[in-house]
Write a protein that holds these residues in place. Structure first.
Motif, mmCIF file in Angstrom:
data_model
loop_
_atom_site.group_PDB
_atom_site.id
_atom_site.type_symbol
_atom_site.label_atom_id
_atom_site.label_comp_id
_atom_site.label_asym_id
_atom_site.label_seq_id
_atom_site.Cartn_x
_atom_site.Cartn_y
_atom_site.Cartn_z
ATOM 1 N N ILE A 175 35.186 34.359 47.656
ATOM 2 C CA ILE A 175 36.279 34.654 46.733
ATOM 3 C C ILE A 175 37.389 33.627 46.930
ATOM 4 C CG2 ILE A 175 37.972 36.352 45.946
ATOM 5 C CD1 ILE A 175 36.366 38.473 47.462
ATOM 6 N N CYS A 176 38.003 33.217 45.813
ATOM 7 C CA CYS A 176 39.221 32.418 45.857
ATOM 8 C C CYS A 176 40.229 33.028 44.891
ATOM 9 C CB CYS A 176 38.965 30.962 45.486
ATOM 10 S SG CYS A 176 40.454 29.939 45.504
ATOM 11 N N VAL A 177 41.447 33.261 45.396
ATOM 12 C CA VAL A 177 42.536 33.766 44.568
ATOM 13 C C VAL A 177 43.570 32.655 44.437
ATOM 14 C CG1 VAL A 177 44.308 35.538 44.287
ATOM 15 C CG2 VAL A 177 42.144 36.100 45.451
ATOM 16 N N VAL A 178 43.827 32.232 43.214
ATOM 17 C CA VAL A 178 44.812 31.185 42.946
ATOM 18 C C VAL A 178 46.052 31.836 42.338
ATOM 19 C CG1 VAL A 178 45.319 29.093 41.631
ATOM 20 C CG2 VAL A 178 43.040 29.427 42.627
ATOM 21 N N ILE B 41 41.413 35.191 39.890
ATOM 22 C CA ILE B 41 40.440 35.496 40.939
ATOM 23 C C ILE B 41 39.095 34.962 40.477
ATOM 24 C CG2 ILE B 41 39.299 37.299 42.284
ATOM 25 C CD1 ILE B 41 41.701 39.126 41.573
ATOM 26 N N THR B 42 38.458 34.161 41.329
ATOM 27 C CA THR B 42 37.122 33.648 41.040
ATOM 28 C C THR B 42 36.246 33.923 42.251
ATOM 29 O OG1 THR B 42 38.065 31.853 39.726
ATOM 30 C CG2 THR B 42 35.757 31.637 40.377
ATOM 31 N N GLY B 43 35.033 34.399 42.013
ATOM 32 C CA GLY B 43 34.177 34.629 43.165
ATOM 33 C C GLY B 43 32.871 35.293 42.806
ATOM 34 N N ASP B 44 32.144 35.645 43.871
ATOM 35 C CA ASP B 44 30.903 36.390 43.739
ATOM 36 C C ASP B 44 30.816 37.327 44.930
ATOM 37 O OD1 ASP B 44 29.985 34.842 45.943
ATOM 38 O OD2 ASP B 44 29.049 33.373 44.614
ATOM 39 N N SER B 45 29.641 37.833 45.235
ATOM 40 C CA SER B 45 29.519 38.830 46.295
ATOM 41 C C SER B 45 29.637 38.246 47.694
ATOM 42 C CB SER B 45 28.186 39.577 46.163
ATOM 43 O OG SER B 45 27.100 38.687 46.361
ATOM 44 N N GLY C 92 49.299 43.135 41.948
ATOM 45 C CA GLY C 92 50.164 42.250 41.190
ATOM 46 C C GLY C 92 50.094 40.790 41.569
ATOM 47 N N THR C 93 49.209 40.421 42.503
ATOM 48 C CA THR C 93 49.116 39.029 42.958
ATOM 49 C C THR C 93 48.854 38.077 41.798
ATOM 50 O OG1 THR C 93 48.343 39.690 45.161
ATOM 51 C CG2 THR C 93 47.839 37.436 44.455
ATOM 52 N N ILE C 94 48.000 38.472 40.860
ATOM 53 C CA ILE C 94 47.696 37.592 39.720
ATOM 54 C C ILE C 94 48.436 38.034 38.454
ATOM 55 C CG2 ILE C 94 45.441 36.956 40.681
ATOM 56 C CD1 ILE C 94 44.212 38.753 38.420
ATOM 57 N N GLY C 95 49.420 38.891 38.634
ATOM 58 C CA GLY C 95 50.177 39.365 37.484
ATOM 59 C C GLY C 95 49.390 40.374 36.674
ATOM 60 N N THR C 96 49.624 40.371 35.385
ATOM 61 C CA THR C 96 48.933 41.299 34.488
ATOM 62 C C THR C 96 47.608 40.690 34.047
ATOM 63 O OG1 THR C 96 51.044 42.146 33.666
ATOM 64 C CG2 THR C 96 49.087 42.566 32.317
ATOM 65 N N PRO C 97 46.494 41.335 34.370
ATOM 66 C CA PRO C 97 45.200 40.777 33.960
ATOM 67 C C PRO C 97 45.009 40.901 32.460
ATOM 68 C CG PRO C 97 44.880 42.923 34.971
ATOM 69 C CD PRO C 97 46.332 42.587 35.139
ATOM 70 N N TYR C 98 44.376 39.874 31.885
ATOM 71 C CA TYR C 98 44.121 39.914 30.448
ATOM 72 C C TYR C 98 42.682 39.544 30.092
ATOM 73 C CZ TYR C 98 44.860 34.824 30.815
ATOM 74 O OH TYR C 98 44.778 33.502 31.185
ATOM 75 N N TYR C 99 41.938 38.943 31.048
ATOM 76 C CA TYR C 99 40.575 38.508 30.724
ATOM 77 C C TYR C 99 39.705 38.577 31.965
ATOM 78 C CZ TYR C 99 36.651 35.480 29.378
ATOM 79 O OH TYR C 99 35.406 34.968 29.122
ATOM 80 N N GLN D 89 41.350 36.713 35.076
ATOM 81 C CA GLN D 89 42.537 35.924 34.818
ATOM 82 C C GLN D 89 43.730 36.829 34.535
ATOM 83 O OE1 GLN D 89 39.899 32.336 32.773
ATOM 84 N NE2 GLN D 89 41.691 33.088 31.680
ATOM 85 N N GLY D 90 44.860 36.499 35.186
ATOM 86 C CA GLY D 90 46.109 37.195 34.933
ATOM 87 C C GLY D 90 47.177 36.192 34.563
ATOM 88 N N ASP D 91 48.353 36.679 34.158
ATOM 89 C CA ASP D 91 49.391 35.746 33.729
ATOM 90 C C ASP D 91 50.110 35.073 34.895
ATOM 91 O OD1 ASP D 91 50.864 37.900 34.651
ATOM 92 O OD2 ASP D 91 51.764 38.390 32.707
#
Length: 339
Positions: A265-268, A258-262, A144-151, A252-254
């Motif tokens: 990672i960065c979680v905003v 989360i953006t990253g690769d192998s 739930g860190t990024i809420g509900t993912p949508y994309y 992307q969540g509401d």
């Protein structure tokens, strides 16, 4: 029993087998030996990896009394894989099959049906699901860190011309069935059952030794509402590549992203505003391969279900199948048409 009680026999000692063997060595797993139709290659791999047993007849390897898991890395062609799967399944061996299971859904279904007929456990080595960084991403996706993912967006772009390879890229299907399958399995694992697929794809004719598609853009709608755009472009000549295994993933969540690769990672997050940089150990090659096999062994040992079973993996293969149909017929393809 320990993981080392599960002896592994590798059928096919070509290029990708080196990654398997390095991964298993790092994880302390027990490799009994390997089989390859090329005697010189089999001997070279035996010398390189100190394999106790090698043969040019895969039946001899499967029949070895210490082999409990048959790791299949031969080319993903039905005529090549089906006899191996059937022979091993008849002898109650567990099957670990290198992705893609097969490029075409109907053929993949045949392999799964054979394994199920003989009650042989079959796991597909969809190693993307076991990449250390992606496992770290999954925690923030699930909690739930990024809420509900949508994309979700995944982009892999580079110039990859395999014209000189003996068989890779020589079939009518290529980057979508062979490369994007990594991403289809990953988004299926993360977001569940898919609903529809729409795709664009093509081929750069300057890659004269490649017959199949070398770029595709695949849009996937999931039943939980998430939408994904999966881009694989192996005809990219530009100066900003995102090559495999460093393809970029965005979720992307509401309440965050989360953006990253192998490797990074960065979680905003929005509430509270923060940037989180998760720490993890290992890279895609070879650590994801070790994680996948260890997961399989642990599940077999405990008698519990495992990720990326043959039956479950048909969902990922079906996304690829739907993408080819969509691109050819210029329409969205529903899951119900295929599964």
């Amino acid at each position: 029993m320990a993981r080392t009680d599960w002896g592994i026999g590798i059928v096919g000692l070509g290029g990708i087998a080196n990654t398997h063997l390095q991964a298993y060595r790092n994880a302390g797993l027990k490799v009994i030996g390997g089989a390859d139709i090329d005697a010189e290659r089999a001997k070279a791999m035996q010398d390189r990896w100190q394999l106790p047993f090698v043969t040019t007849d895969w039946r001899e390897l499967i029949d070895h009394p210490e082999v409990r898991i048959v790791d299949i890395t031969v080319p993903h062609k039905l005529a090549v894989r089906l006899p191996i799967v059937e022979y091993a399944a008849q002898r109650s061996k567990a099957l670990f099959v290198q992705k893609p299971l097969l490029p075409c859904l109907e053929g993949a279904k045949q392999l799964v049906e054979v394994a199920e007929r003989y009650k042989a456990p079959l796991m597909v080595n969809q190693n993307s699901v076991f990449v250390p960084a992606f496992l770290a991403m999954e925690r923030y996706l699930r909690d739930g860190t990024i809420g509900t993912p949508y994309y979700c967006q995944i982009e892999n772009r580079a110039w990859v011309d395999v014209s000189g390879h003996a068989w890779f890229g020589k079939d009518e299907r290529w980057v979508t069935s062979d490369m994007a399958i990594h991403h289809f399995a990953l988004v299926h694992h993360w977001f569940g059952e898919w609903d529809s697929v729409y795709a664009l794809m093509g081929r750069d004719p300057s890659q004269t030794g490649v017959r199949g598609d070398n770029w595709s853009v695949v849009s996937v709608r999931f039943k939980n509402g998430v939408q994904a755009c999966i881009i694989n472009n192996w005809a990219y000549r530009g100066n900003r590549p995102r090559p495999h295994s460093r393809e970029e993933i965005v979720i992307q969540g509401d309440k965050g992203c989360i953006t990253g690769d192998s490797e990074d990672i960065c979680v905003v997050t929005v509430d509270p505003p923060a940037r989180i940089y998760p720490q993890f150990q290992g890279k895609w090659f070879p650590d994801a391969f070790a994680n996948a096999m260890c997961h399989f062994i642990d599940a077999l040992e405990a008698g519990r279900p495992f990720w990326c079973s043959g039956c479950d993996n048909l969902n990922a293969v079906a996304i690829a199948e739907a993408a080819y149909i969509s691109a050819k017929e210029r329409r969205a393809v529903q899951r119900a048409e295929l599964l």
